[in-house]
Design an enzyme around this catalytic site. Structure first.
Site, mmCIF file in Angstrom:
data_model
loop_
_atom_site.group_PDB
_atom_site.id
_atom_site.type_symbol
_atom_site.label_atom_id
_atom_site.label_comp_id
_atom_site.label_asym_id
_atom_site.label_seq_id
_atom_site.Cartn_x
_atom_site.Cartn_y
_atom_site.Cartn_z
ATOM 1 N N LYS A 198 47.753 51.549 63.285
ATOM 2 C CA LYS A 198 48.970 51.723 62.475
ATOM 3 C C LYS A 198 49.041 50.642 61.400
ATOM 4 O O LYS A 198 49.375 50.912 60.245
ATOM 5 C CB LYS A 198 50.212 51.688 63.379
ATOM 6 N N GLN B 108 56.037 49.933 70.245
ATOM 7 C CA GLN B 108 54.957 50.689 70.880
ATOM 8 C C GLN B 108 55.289 50.946 72.355
ATOM 9 O O GLN B 108 55.600 50.018 73.100
ATOM 10 C CB GLN B 108 53.633 49.915 70.749
ATOM 11 N N ASP C 234 60.085 56.323 64.323
ATOM 12 C CA ASP C 234 59.534 57.153 65.404
ATOM 13 C C ASP C 234 60.428 58.380 65.636
ATOM 14 O O ASP C 234 60.016 59.339 66.288
ATOM 15 C CB ASP C 234 59.457 56.332 66.702
#
Ligand code: NAP
Length: 277
Positions: A48, A92, A115
């Site tokens: 990422k 994460q 997200d």
């Protein structure tokens, strides 16, 4: 049979984003928090971070010890909520067991929730008013769009009902006008349901669960699953070799949904930047 090449579609998306970033007066910023040193999570976070750099984003990779307290992690999220350079915050997952994942997600400012997991953003997806949408299902919608298939009235079956993939995936398809069936581990006659489906999206995490003869001739098959066999080989939830005999379109693993998830994260970060402006 056509392959849906996620790698290629994702690269095009990333090139388009990079071109847009060149014209901005400030680089969109993404912060990724990694708690602990889980090998898979460490690789995802590195990918990422690299993807951010490639498109010209400002990127912060924040590594925290697995022993971090709940309050210390929440304080870090709050610090990033108040940091003007940061447009997107991603924690994460999975987090170590002593941490409350839901509380952490709910602490991220909804406007920086790239997200798309915050209840406010999930609620808007339910109402078909979504702005920041969960990356993997949104990436799948981008893949489906490249096939040119009109989803209106199509029978779609989503296998897997997690909060991060299956459920938002089903809502995306419903919002696109499809008729959607959601299956989970208790579903009876899974093969019968799949045999009637025009579009199948599988996100379970069981290697080769879906057999080729469960797939209707010409159906579109999207395989979200990522499973590592004992041989070290990476495979999806669909038995690719038998599935290609019936599928009209199919996404491979690797090189399918995986690259799309990261490209869509960049897309969401750009959207969050534009909204904040
Ligand atoms: P998860 O949270 O473990 O959820 C799995 C879902 O599959 C659950 O709803 C479960 O049902 C259902 N299920 C389990 N066994 C089943 C069976 N035999 N038949 C039908 N449904 C069954 O997993 P997840 O986070 O959604 O991830 C799923 C897979 O996608 C994993 O392999 C993961 O690595 C992969 N993934 C890939 C990406 C990507 O970018 N490519 C992103 C995210 C996830 P119950 O609800 O009844 O337990």
């Amino acid at each position: 049979m056509n392959i849906i090449d996620g790698k290629q579609i994702a690269q095009k998306l990333r090139n388009d984003i990079a071109k847009k970033v060149e014209k901005l007066d400030r680089a969109p910023g993404l912060a990724v928090i990694l708690v602990g040193d889980d090998p898979a999570s460490t690789i995802y976070v590195r990918n990422k971070d690299n993807a951010c750099k490639e498109v010209g984003f400002y990127s912060e990779k924040i590594n925290k010890s697995a022993n971090i307290t709940q309050q210390e992690l929440l304080d870090e999220v709050i610090r990033l909520n108040n940091d003007d350079k940061i447009d997107g915050i991603l924690v994460q997952l999975p987090l170590p067991k002593h941490l409350d994942t839901n509380l952490v997600i709910e602490t991220i400012s909804p406007e920086k929730d790239v997200d798309g997991f915050h209840s406010e953003n999930i609620g808007k997806l339910m109402q078909n008013k979504a702005n920041l949408r969960p990356c993997t299902p949104k990436g799948v919608m981008t893949m489906l769009a490249t096939t040119g298939i009109d989803l209106i009235g199509k029978d779609c079956v989503v296998v897997g009902a997690s909060n991060i993939v299956g459920r938002p995936m089903a809502m995306e398809l419903l919002n696109a006008g499809a008729t959607v069936t959601i299956c989970n581990s208790k579903t009876q006659d899974l093969s019968g349901k799949l045999q009637r489906a025009d579009v199948i999206v599988v996100a379970v995490g069981v290697a080769h669960l879906i057999k080729g003869d469960w797939i209707k001739k010409g159906a579109v098959v999207i395989d979200v699953g990522i499973n590592r066999l004992e041989t070290g080989k990476l495979v999806g939830d669909v038995d690719f070799e038998s599935a290609i005999k019936n599928a009209g379109w199919i996404s491979p693993v690797p090189g399918g949904v995986g690259p799309m998830t990261i490209a869509t994260l960049l897309e969401n970060t750009l959207t969050a930047y534009q909204n904040r402006k």
